[in-house]
Structure formats: structure tokens, C-alpha cells
Motif scaffolding. Structure first.
Motif, PDB file in Angstrom:
ATOM      1  N   LYS A   1       0.967  -1.471   0.170  1.00 11.51           N
ATOM      2  CA  LYS A   1      -0.050   0.279  -0.016  1.00 11.51           C
ATOM      3  C   LYS A   1       0.880   1.075   0.023  1.00 11.51           C
ATOM      4  CE  LYS A   1      -3.522  -2.046   2.987  1.00 11.51           C
ATOM      5  NZ  LYS A   1      -4.437  -2.706   1.082  1.00 11.51           N
ATOM      6  N   GLU A   2       2.011   1.281  -1.023  1.00 14.99           N
ATOM      7  CA  GLU A   2       3.094   1.976  -0.532  1.00 14.99           C
ATOM      8  C   GLU A   2       2.498   2.901  -1.714  1.00 14.99           C
ATOM      9  OE1 GLU A   2       4.223   4.027   1.774  1.00 14.99           O
ATOM     10  OE2 GLU A   2       4.489   2.409   3.204  1.00 14.99           O
ATOM     11  N   ALA A   3       1.909   2.197  -2.672  1.00 12.57           N
ATOM     12  CA  ALA A   3       2.407   3.177  -4.857  1.00 12.57           C
ATOM     13  C   ALA A   3       1.621   4.142  -4.747  1.00 12.57           C
ATOM     14  CB  ALA A   3       1.356   1.331  -4.890  1.00 12.57           C
ATOM     15  N   ASN A   4       1.547   5.131  -5.077  1.00 10.37           N
ATOM     16  CA  ASN A   4       0.047   6.259  -5.877  1.00 10.37           C
ATOM     17  C   ASN A   4      -0.674   5.944  -6.816  1.00 10.37           C
ATOM     18  OD1 ASN A   4       1.642   6.389  -8.344  1.00 10.37           O
ATOM     19  ND2 ASN A   4       3.238   7.210  -8.095  1.00 10.37           N
ATOM     20  N   ALA A   5      -1.570   6.925  -6.310  1.00 13.83           N
ATOM     21  CA  ALA A   5      -2.865   6.799  -7.440  1.00 13.83           C
ATOM     22  C   ALA A   5      -2.382   6.364  -8.758  1.00 13.83           C
ATOM     23  CB  ALA A   5      -3.505   7.914  -6.784  1.00 13.83           C
TER      24      ALA A   5
ATOM     25  N   VAL B   1      -1.241  -1.265 -11.859  1.00  5.75           N
ATOM     26  CA  VAL B   1      -1.333  -2.513 -11.760  1.00  5.75           C
ATOM     27  C   VAL B   1      -2.695  -3.355 -11.841  1.00  5.75           C
ATOM     28  CG1 VAL B   1      -1.132  -4.313  -9.586  1.00  5.75           C
ATOM     29  CG2 VAL B   1       0.915  -2.417  -9.788  1.00  5.75           C
ATOM     30  N   GLU B   2      -4.210  -2.562 -10.754  1.00  7.61           N
ATOM     31  CA  GLU B   2      -5.483  -2.783 -11.160  1.00  7.61           C
ATOM     32  C   GLU B   2      -5.650  -2.647 -12.337  1.00  7.61           C
ATOM     33  OE1 GLU B   2      -8.056  -0.343  -8.598  1.00  7.61           O
ATOM     34  OE2 GLU B   2      -7.131  -1.669  -6.754  1.00  7.61           O
TER      35      GLU B   2
ATOM     36  N   LYS C   1      12.987   7.087   0.579  1.00  7.79           N
ATOM     37  CA  LYS C   1      12.861   5.936   0.584  1.00  7.79           C
ATOM     38  C   LYS C   1      12.192   5.939   1.876  1.00  7.79           C
ATOM     39  CE  LYS C   1      10.714   5.347  -2.344  1.00  7.79           C
ATOM     40  NZ  LYS C   1       9.612   4.694  -2.755  1.00  7.79           N
ATOM     41  N   ARG C   2      13.132   5.404   2.907  1.00 11.23           N
ATOM     42  CA  ARG C   2      13.646   5.148   3.969  1.00 11.23           C
ATOM     43  C   ARG C   2      12.545   6.620   4.948  1.00 11.23           C
ATOM     44  NH1 ARG C   2      19.740   4.934   5.173  1.00 11.23           N
ATOM     45  NH2 ARG C   2      20.914   2.356   4.044  1.00 11.23           N
ATOM     46  N   LYS C   3      11.968   6.816   4.550  1.00  7.01           N
ATOM     47  CA  LYS C   3      10.859   7.947   5.443  1.00  7.01           C
ATOM     48  C   LYS C   3       9.881   7.701   4.917  1.00  7.01           C
ATOM     49  CE  LYS C   3      13.943  11.991   6.315  1.00  7.01           C
ATOM     50  NZ  LYS C   3      14.591  13.472   5.789  1.00  7.01           N
ATOM     51  N   SER C   4       9.344   7.111   3.789  1.00  7.89           N
ATOM     52  CA  SER C   4       8.143   6.950   3.259  1.00  7.89           C
ATOM     53  C   SER C   4       7.832   6.000   3.554  1.00  7.89           C
ATOM     54  CB  SER C   4       8.207   7.200   1.674  1.00  7.89           C
ATOM     55  OG  SER C   4       9.241   6.215   0.989  1.00  7.89           O
TER      56      SER C   4
END
Length: 322
Positions: free
Chosen positions: A18-22, A28-29, A83-86
Motif C-alpha cells: 500500500k505504498e503505491a501512488n494512485a 496494477v489493477e 524512500k526510508r522516510k516514506s
């Protein structure tokens, strides 16, 4: 790894975490809708991901080194510090565990090509399966399970689509965990039914204790209890089981004991692919106590008619109880 050049494992992992943007979620969907094989591939990747979580025991230094490898391997194209922060600590620990044993690509390849991930689909039949740990699963029609040929790590993960009855071999050191959509069902040894149809998941416990979780919410169910979770609701319900209707596909018997009529009708519609409709809420909630074994739909409807002194109307592919 997968069959679409525009989708890589890195993007799928971001989607699972659940780290992918819109835009990435939509990508993916759309890919998932293209074929059943794509959905099966994602299911397999998720099972690998979940099983690898139990290996995440590394130090911060190991996590840092592993993250650098992960970023390079998955082509995330984002500076390491940002990326570590997010990403949360769970992501880092799991990513580190996977890459410290050789990388996501190797890990997935190992599982898929040995093969270690097994898929059982029931299609139009009722299927009985014994898992490597001795646990027994009965799959209802049009259902699917994915599991490992050898349960590694600290739990025994199984992914379910549809409906199945589980009789789990006890092992307190290695819990049995079923995932269905966003819901996790965790046990150490018990028997229970899990059903996911029409955006609703129902867990019914026959023996023992079952833990049902969704997000940060958890409910503990004992024998004779059930939980019903709608896709759009956040609450986890807990109530007494009104009947043994969930067993119909294993026993060919419909057992009702003070069961609301609507519950019986829902099962009849599912079994016979009919559209039986109850005209009033008062009638829906009326309770019926009866056992039906090897009886036709017409015979069952006749019993309902006589029990509640109602009329039955057949009209436009619909059976109306009023």
C-alpha cells in the motif's frame, strides 16, 4: 518474472505494501483485470512476501545494506533517504530479510520453480485437500487456495478465494494464517469455515478459538460464534451462530435451528442459482427450525410455505415469498 513488461515485481511489492501512488494502483489493477493468471501471480507474490516476514530478524546495518540492494534491484528510482522516510519499519525489515537471503528475484524464482507454491481450484466440484502439515481443507465450488509445499518461517500461510472449511492440525509454535482480501484468520488448531462472496466475508467457528483481524482491529471467536465483515465496513462483528447452514457443501444437509428465514433463502439461492425474494422484513426475520437432506428446492419451499402460512409466487424468473 511476470508476463507484462509494464509491470515489474517492484511495483507489485509497492502495491501489496500500500505504498503505491494512485497512478501505480490504477496501473496494477488494470493489469490484474487482463487475465486470471496475473491475479494468481500477485497472489503468489503476496504469499511469498508474507512468509518472508518471519525471517526479518536483521540489524539496522543489515537493513540499510539490504535496502540499497532492494532499491537498485527493483528500480524504484527514489533516493535512499527519501524512500526510508516514506516506507515503514515493517517494509524495511521484510525487504532486508528477502534480500539478505539472495534478493526478491531469486526468492520468487525459488518458490515458483521448485515448485513450492501450490494452487488448488475447485471449479464446479467440491474438493478435499490435505496440506503438508496434515491440515484438511474442503473447498466449496468456484474457490481457490494457494499454499507452500513446505511451511517455512514462523507461521503456515494460506491464501483463500471463495469458501472453504478448515480442520487445522494443532501447532502452537507455528500458527495457521489464512488471508482473504484484507482479512486475516489466525489459529493454532481448530475447525472453522471461511466464506468470501459478494464483498462479504463470514467466519464461523465450529471448534476451538479463531482470531480474525482487519487492519489494527481484532476479534476472538469461540466455538459457536461467527463474524461477518462487509468490504466497506471497519467494524468486526461477533455473534452467535444461528445454524449449521455453512456445512451444506460438506454434508449435503441444511440444518436450521431458530435460523432467520433470510439466511436459509440466501443459501438456497446460492445452491440452486435461483432468485428467491422475501417480500417483507418481518418475514425475513422469522425463525425456522428444520433439517433438509436430499430434498428438492420445490419440497423445501413447500415446507417454508406451510410453516409460515404464506403464499409463493413464481414470476419473471423470480420466486416471491409473501
Amino acid at each position: 518474472m511476470n508476463n507484462n513488461d509494464t509491470i515489474n515485481d517492484g511495483l507489485l511489492v509497492k502495491y501489496l505494501m500500500k505504498e503505491a501512488n494512485a497512478e501505480e494502483v490504477q496501473q496494477v489493477e488494470t493489469w490484474l483485470r487482463e487475465s486470471k493468471e496475473n491475479q494468481q501471480y500477485l497472489n503468489g507474490l503476496q504469499l511469498i512476501w508474507e512468509e518472508s516476514a518471519s525471517l526479518a530478524e536483521g540489524s539496522e546495518e543489515e537493513e540499510s545494506a539490504a535496502w540499497t540492494k532492494l532499491e537498485h534491484r527493483l528500480n524504484l528510482n527514489t533516493p535512499v533517504v527519501q524512500k526510508r522516510k516514506s516506507f515503514n519499519n515493517s517494509w524495511l525489515r521484510i525487504a532486508a530479510a528477502i534480500l539478505l537471503i539472495g534478493g526478491l528475484g531469486w526468492f520468487a524464482s525459488y518458490y515458483f520453480h521448485n515448485p513450492a507454491l501450490l494452487t488448488v481450484q475447485s471449479h464446479a466440484d467440491i474438493v478435499h485437500k490435505v496440506l503438508p502439515d496434515g491440515s484438511e481443507i474442503t473447498l466449496n465450488k468456484n474457490s481457490e487456495i494457494i499454499y507452500s509445499s513446505v511451511f517455512r518461517g514462523k507461521d503456515r500461510p494460506v491464501k483463500l478465494t471463495g469458501e472453504a472449511f478448515f480442520k487445522v492440525t494443532p501447532d502452537k509454535e507455528k500458527p495457521f494464517v489464512i488471508t482473504v482480501n484484507e482479512i486475516a484468520v489466525k489459529v493454532v488448531g481448530t475447525s472453522f469455515n471461511v466464506k468470501n462472496r459478494n464483498n462479504k466475508t463470514i467466519v464461523v467457528v465450529e471448534t476451538g478459538i479463531v482470531q480474525v483481524s482487519r487492519g489494527n482491529k481484532t476479534v476472538e471467536l469461540h466455538a459457536g460464534e461467527q463474524s461477518t465483515i462487509d468490504k466497506d465496513q471497519t467494524r468486526l462483528s461477533k455473534e452467535k451462530t444461528h445454524s449449521k447452514l455453512y456445512n451444506y457443501y460438506r454434508t449435503n444437509e441444511l440444518e436450521c435451528e431458530h435460523t432467520p428465514l433470510q439466511e436459509l433463502v440466501d443459501i438456497l439461492n446460492e445452491i440452486h442459482h435461483k432468485n428467491i425474494v422475501i417480500s417483507t422484513n418481518a418475514l425475513k426475520n422469522k425463525e425456522i427450525t428444520a433439517d433438509f437432506k436430499n430434498q428438492s428446492l420445490e419440497e423445501i419451499i413447500q415446507v417454508i410455505k406451510e410453516t409460515f402460512k404464506i403464499r409463493v409466487e413464481y414470476k419473471n424468473q423470480q420466486i416471491l415469498l409473501k
